[in-house]
Design an enzyme around this catalytic site. Structure first.
Site, PDB file in Angstrom:
ATOM      1  N   GLN A  92     -47.490  64.397 -17.800  1.00  0.00           N
ATOM      2  CA  GLN A  92     -48.075  65.608 -16.759  1.00  0.00           C
ATOM      3  C   GLN A  92     -47.987  66.804 -17.618  1.00  0.00           C
ATOM      4  OE1 GLN A  92     -45.780  67.302 -13.468  1.00  0.00           O
ATOM      5  NE2 GLN A  92     -47.421  66.400 -11.933  1.00  0.00           N
TER       6      GLN A  92
ATOM      7  N   TYR B   8     -48.416  76.058  -8.387  1.00  0.00           N
ATOM      8  CA  TYR B   8     -48.329  76.386  -9.803  1.00  0.00           C
ATOM      9  C   TYR B   8     -49.715  77.027 -10.189  1.00  0.00           C
ATOM     10  CZ  TYR B   8     -43.875  74.135 -10.126  1.00  0.00           C
ATOM     11  OH  TYR B   8     -42.377  73.485  -9.684  1.00  0.00           O
TER      12      TYR B   8
ATOM     13  N   ARG C 173     -53.151  65.876  -9.830  1.00  0.00           N
ATOM     14  CA  ARG C 173     -52.206  65.855  -8.771  1.00  0.00           C
ATOM     15  C   ARG C 173     -52.529  67.049  -7.792  1.00  0.00           C
ATOM     16  NH1 ARG C 173     -45.442  65.703  -8.716  1.00  0.00           N
ATOM     17  NH2 ARG C 173     -45.531  63.824  -7.541  1.00  0.00           N
TER      18      ARG C 173
ATOM     19  N   GLY D 138     -40.122  58.380  -5.643  1.00  0.00           N
ATOM     20  CA  GLY D 138     -39.594  59.514  -6.487  1.00  0.00           C
ATOM     21  C   GLY D 138     -38.140  59.210  -6.622  1.00  0.00           C
ATOM     22  N   ARG D 139     -37.255  59.898  -5.668  1.00  0.00           N
ATOM     23  CA  ARG D 139     -36.201  59.950  -5.952  1.00  0.00           C
ATOM     24  C   ARG D 139     -35.260  58.335  -5.996  1.00  0.00           C
ATOM     25  NH1 ARG D 139     -36.635  63.554  -2.031  1.00  0.00           N
ATOM     26  NH2 ARG D 139     -35.983  62.169  -0.369  1.00  0.00           N
TER      27      ARG D 139
END
Length: 391
Positions: free
Chosen positions: A104, A191, A239, A339-340
């Protein structure tokens, strides 16, 4: 309906299953010998990704494309020769296990602090508006790392924006040299790229300005064109986090229009996938993984699906096989990102497929400087069972 564990053709790449390990910042890098080296992945990082190589697709933690992108401490990058060299063992070990790994690429834009930037410079953005209420992990006045308010940015000049496109392309070239199978462009979570796309935030008057849809998305499209030219069609993902508020993003009344246009344009440009992310809440938790109308309803996703020939990845709160498979069964997405659960379950695919219980990591070990603790010390289910039997 397609099984979560069935192979999937992602452009020219055959994935072993439809499970994705999404980007997760873990702050486990090592400082380079020179300031220009940036932060480097180390042997622990290589082990971490190797342990999780049974997933269909690994997308690495976010990497700075340039020193001006260093918005958070202890985050790796791909702008120096030292970083290229340091990432090679990671990709080699993932490939040796039969895995696929994308890198990424990001630039945080205004979500940065001058203490982490070259010569203490101000963050850069599409705007000079500060991300009031947002914090970044940076150096305090005493030199210690802590969460601090993002600094006021300066707006990039037109020529600087064009130059930033070339910087993304160079980062993609570096990722290819480091052995990555492809790259993901981070255009989500408030971002830099999203700072250009948001119609309420981008008030510029140049060719990258918010006056038209084409202008607001021009920065992203130029980046995609440059990176696809470097890596080739089918090896570049993007993304997106439509309707997200992370990074103090203002409400954008044109979100749906922008999203559908971006997806259609990405399809024209040979993007491999669109990675859809639920917004991050202030405490870092994800919202529910179900398709909720207030975010991306089925009709809107169906429109996007009809205009984009690539794959859709869904990420946000998935924690079990049932909800992941149900989302695949809608036919609106192709791959599911966990994810987690990947933090404490290096063998997550096997646990999901065989119905084995999932381990849960304590949140206090997500980001730590305590070496292997909470990073590569989680056993597989087979190792856990063998240890119990031997006790």
């Amino acid at each position: 309906m397609a099984s979560l564990f069935a192979p999937f053709d992602l452009g020219p790449i055959k994935l072993r299953n439809r499970v994705v390990m999404p980007p997760m910042t873990r702050t486990r890098t090592t400082e380079g010998d020179l300031p220009t080296d940036g932060d480097l992945p180390n042997a622990m990082v290589a082990t971490y990704y190797e342990q999780r190589a049974s997933t269909g697709l690994i997308i690495s933690e976010a990497n700075d494309i340039d020193q001006s992108s260093h918005g958070y401490a202890r985050i790796p990058g791909i702008h120096s020769e030292a970083q290229i060299k340091a990432w090679r063992p990671v990709t080699e070990r993932v490939h040796a296990k039969g895995g696929t790994i994308f890198m990424q690429l990001w630039h945080v834009g205004r979500l940065a602090h001058s203490s982490l930037l070259p010569n203490g410079q101000a963050p850069v953005s599409s705007t000079d508006q500060q991300a009031v209420g947002s914090e970044v992990f940076a150096h305090g006045p005493d030199g210690r790392l802590r969460f601090m308010a993002a600094d006021k940015p300066r707006a990039l000049g037109t020529g600087e924006v064009t130059a930033m496109v070339a910087t993304f392309a160079k980062a993609a070239a570096n990722a290819r040299k480091a052995g990555f199978d492809g790259v993901e462009i981070h255009a989500a979570n408030g971002y830099l790229i999203e700072q250009f796309m948001n119609s309420a935030l981008n008030t510029r008057t140049d060719q990258y300005g918010g006056s038209t849809l084409e202008n607001r998305t021009r920065f992203l499209m130029e980046i995609v064109d440059a990176v696809v030219a470097e890596f080739g069609p089918g090896r570049v993902g993007v993304r997106l986090s439509p309707f997200g508020k992370y990074g103090s993003m203002p409400n954008d009344p044109l979100t749906e229009e922008t999203f559908l246009y971006v997806v259609e344009q990405l399809g024209r440009r040979g993007a491999a996938y669109v990675h859809l992310l639920y917004e991050l809440l202030p405490d870092g938790n994800m919202e529910s993984a179900t398709f909720e109308a207030r975010h991306l309803d089925h009709a809107m996703l169906a429109k996007a699906r009809a205009s984009f020939p690539g794959a859709f990845i869904w990420c946000g709160g998935f924690a079990d096989r049932e909800t992941a498979q149900a989302s695949l069964d809608t036919g609106l997405v192709d791959l599911i990102a966990f994810g987690r659960p990947y933090i404490a379950n290096p063998d997550l695919v096997e646990r999901l497929e065989k119905g084995w219980p999932l381990a849960v990591a304590d949140r206090s070990v997500y980001y730590t400087r305590n070496g292997e603790l909470g990073f590569i010390d989680f056993p597989t289910y087979a190792e856990e069972t063998a240890a119990c039997n031997a006790a």
